[in-house]
Write a protein that holds these residues in place. Structure first.
Motif, PDB file in Angstrom:
ATOM      1  N   UNK A  76       4.245  23.014  43.336  1.00  9.68           N
ATOM      2  CA  UNK A  76       5.208  22.606  42.588  1.00  9.68           C
ATOM      3  C   UNK A  76       5.171  21.037  42.271  1.00  9.68           C
ATOM      4  N   UNK A  77       4.060  20.410  42.679  1.00  7.78           N
ATOM      5  CA  UNK A  77       3.744  19.119  42.347  1.00  7.78           C
ATOM      6  C   UNK A  77       4.017  18.820  40.963  1.00  7.78           C
ATOM      7  N   UNK A  78       4.746  17.610  40.732  1.00  3.44           N
ATOM      8  CA  UNK A  78       4.677  16.841  39.370  1.00  3.44           C
ATOM      9  C   UNK A  78       3.821  16.395  38.830  1.00  3.44           C
ATOM     10  N   UNK A 149     -10.602  35.147  47.794  1.00  2.00           N
ATOM     11  CA  UNK A 149     -10.619  36.425  47.302  1.00  2.00           C
ATOM     12  C   UNK A 149      -9.535  37.210  48.104  1.00  2.00           C
ATOM     13  N   UNK A 150      -9.078  36.650  49.062  1.00  2.00           N
ATOM     14  CA  UNK A 150      -7.844  37.382  49.822  1.00  2.00           C
ATOM     15  C   UNK A 150      -6.611  37.249  48.745  1.00  2.00           C
ATOM     16  N   UNK A 151      -6.765  36.524  47.942  1.00  2.00           N
ATOM     17  CA  UNK A 151      -5.440  36.535  46.996  1.00  2.00           C
ATOM     18  C   UNK A 151      -5.504  37.544  46.166  1.00  2.00           C
ATOM     19  N   UNK A 152      -6.564  38.143  45.927  1.00  2.00           N
ATOM     20  CA  UNK A 152      -6.846  39.252  44.932  1.00  2.00           C
ATOM     21  C   UNK A 152      -7.018  40.773  45.600  1.00  2.00           C
ATOM     22  N   UNK A 153      -6.466  40.738  46.846  1.00  2.00           N
ATOM     23  CA  UNK A 153      -6.575  41.853  47.562  1.00  2.00           C
ATOM     24  C   UNK A 153      -5.924  43.048  46.810  1.00  2.00           C
ATOM     25  N   UNK A 154      -4.745  42.642  46.083  1.00  2.00           N
ATOM     26  CA  UNK A 154      -4.086  43.679  45.696  1.00  2.00           C
ATOM     27  C   UNK A 154      -4.701  44.321  44.242  1.00  2.00           C
ATOM     28  N   UNK A 235      -3.494  30.181  33.241  1.00  2.00           N
ATOM     29  CA  UNK A 235      -2.509  29.080  33.191  1.00  2.00           C
ATOM     30  C   UNK A 235      -1.068  29.899  33.192  1.00  2.00           C
ATOM     31  N   UNK A 236      -1.123  30.820  32.550  1.00  2.00           N
ATOM     32  CA  UNK A 236       0.219  31.559  32.369  1.00  2.00           C
ATOM     33  C   UNK A 236       0.461  32.293  33.764  1.00  2.00           C
ATOM     34  N   UNK A 237      -0.543  32.663  34.116  1.00  2.00           N
ATOM     35  CA  UNK A 237      -0.499  33.733  35.526  1.00  2.00           C
ATOM     36  C   UNK A 237       0.125  32.671  36.741  1.00  2.00           C
ATOM     37  N   UNK A 240       3.849  31.742  36.214  1.00  2.00           N
ATOM     38  CA  UNK A 240       4.577  32.857  36.507  1.00  2.00           C
ATOM     39  C   UNK A 240       4.698  32.998  38.042  1.00  2.00           C
ATOM     40  N   UNK A 241       3.681  32.625  38.626  1.00  2.00           N
ATOM     41  CA  UNK A 241       3.748  32.636  40.038  1.00  2.00           C
ATOM     42  C   UNK A 241       4.087  31.529  40.637  1.00  2.00           C
TER      43      UNK A 241
END
Length: 292
Positions: A76-78, A149-154, A235-237, A240-241
Motif C-alpha cells: 500500500x506504499x504511496x 512460485x508459492x504465490x501461484x499455488x492455486x 498491473x490490474x491484477x 485488484x489484490x
C-alpha cells in the motif's frame, strides 16, 4: 552480537535458524515475538517493534557487530522509493551512532540499469544510503526468487498453469531463498571483511518460463503450461489484490526491466552460482504446497 530484522519473514527466519547454534549472541527485532519459534525464543534477545522506528533500532543496535537488514514489503506504499529510503533512515543513523561494524542487506540485481526499474531502483538507492554511513556493507543482489512460485499455488493446482508478463523464451537466473539465507549467515559470522560491495546470488542455471513449465510438469506429473499476460493485465491484477497505484507501477517497471535483460547483466561466476536448482526446489518446496 548479530542483529536480525524480519526474523519471522521468509529469508529472515531461515537466517535465524542457521545462526541459532553458531554460539554467537543473537538479537532480533520483531513486531510480534509470539511468532518466533519456542526454540528461538529460548536462545535470543528480542527487541519488540518495527525496525523503521528510531528508538527501536537505536536500542537493538547497541553492542551489535553485524546486522541483517530486510525492508518488509508494503503493497500500500504511496511511493516505492520513498518507502525504502524513509524506512532505512533511522537505521542508518543507528548504524553510525551505535558503531555497527557490518551490515548485510537483501537487495536486487540491477545497479547501472539505465531506466526506472521500480523496486530494483528503490533497492539500489537504499544500498547507496547504507554505504554512505561508512559501515562495512554487503548488498545481496538477487534475481527473482523461486519461492515467488508459492504465490501461484492455486493456478498451478487448479488450472495447471502459472503466469507472468515476462517473455516465455527469456532465459534468466532465479535463486532459492534458502541459498540467500546461507550466504547471509556466512557473511554475518565472518568478521574479516570490510568496505562496501555486492554479493550476487544467481542460482545454478538460467531458465525460461517455458523451461520452468516443463520442469513443473515433470515434477508434478501433470501438464503445466506458462501463460504470458500483458503488462496492463499484470498491473490490474496487482491493484485488484490490494496494491497501491505506486506499488503496482513499481512492480510493472521492475518486470519490464527484467524482460529487457536486467537480470542478465551480472556475469555468472563460480562464486555467484548457488546450489539449489529449480527442479530440486520444486520437488522439495512447491510440490508439497500444491499437493497440500
Amino acid at each position: 552480537m548479530i542483529v536480525i530484522t524480519t526474523p519471522t519473514g521468509n529469508i529472515g527466519q531461515q537466517v535465524l535458524e542457521k545462526l541459532l547454534d553458531s554460539g554467537e549472541t543473537i538479537r532480533v527485532i520483531a513486531r510480534d515475538p509470539s511468532r518466533l519459534s519456542a526454540r528461538a525464543r529460548e536462545r535470543l534477545e528480542v527487541v519488540q517493534g518495527s525496525h523503521s522506528d528510531r528508538e527501536v533500532v537505536d536500542r537493538a543496535f547497541e553492542g551489535a557487530d553485524s546486522v541483517f537488514w530486510v525492508v518488509p514489503p508494503d503493497f500500500q506504499a504511496n511511493n516505492v522509493e520513498t518507502r525504502y529510503l524513509e524506512f532505512i533512515r533511522p537505521a542508518c543513523e543507528a548504524f553510525k551512532n551505535r558503531e555497527v561494524k557490518r551490515v548485510v542487506a537483501v537487495s536486487a540485481l540491477g545497479r547501472g540499469w539505465p531506466k526506472p526499474a521500480g523496486l530494483v531502483s528503490a533497492s539500489v538507492a537504499m544500498d547507496d544510503l547504507i554505504a554512505s554511513t561508512g559501515v562495512s556493507f554487503r548488498a545481496l543482489t538477487m534475481p527473482s526468487f523461486m519461492d515467488n512460485f508459492l504465490r501461484q499455488v492455486e493456478p498451478i493446482k487448479n488450472l495447471s498453469m502459472f503466469y507472468s508478463p515476462l517473455s516465455g523464451d527469456l532465459k534468466v537466473p532465479t535463486c532459492a531463498t534458502r541459498d540467500i539465507a546461507s550466504v547471509a549467515a556466512k557473511l554475518l559470522l565472518d568478521s574479516s571483511w570490510s568496505g562496501s560491495g555486492s554479493v550476487p546470488i544467481l542460482g545454478p542455471e538460467d531458465l525460461s518460463h517455458n523451461d520452468m513449465a516443463q520442469i513443473l510438469s515433470e515434477v508434478l506429473e501433470k501438464p503445466v503450461r506458462y501463460q504470458h499476460i500483458p503488462f496492463e493485465a499484470f498491473k490490474a491484477s496487482l491493484i485488484k489484490s490490494g496494491a497501491s497505484e505506486s506499488m503496482a507501477t513499481g512492480m510493472v517497471d521492475m518486470m519490464m526491466a527484467k524482460n529487457e535483460g536486467l537480470d542478465n547483466m551480472e556475469p555468472r561466476t563460480a562464486e555467484s552460482t548457488t546450489p539449489t536448482s529449480f527442479r530440486q526446489w520444486c520437488k522439495e518446496v512447491l510440490k508439497p504446497a500444491v499437493l497440500r
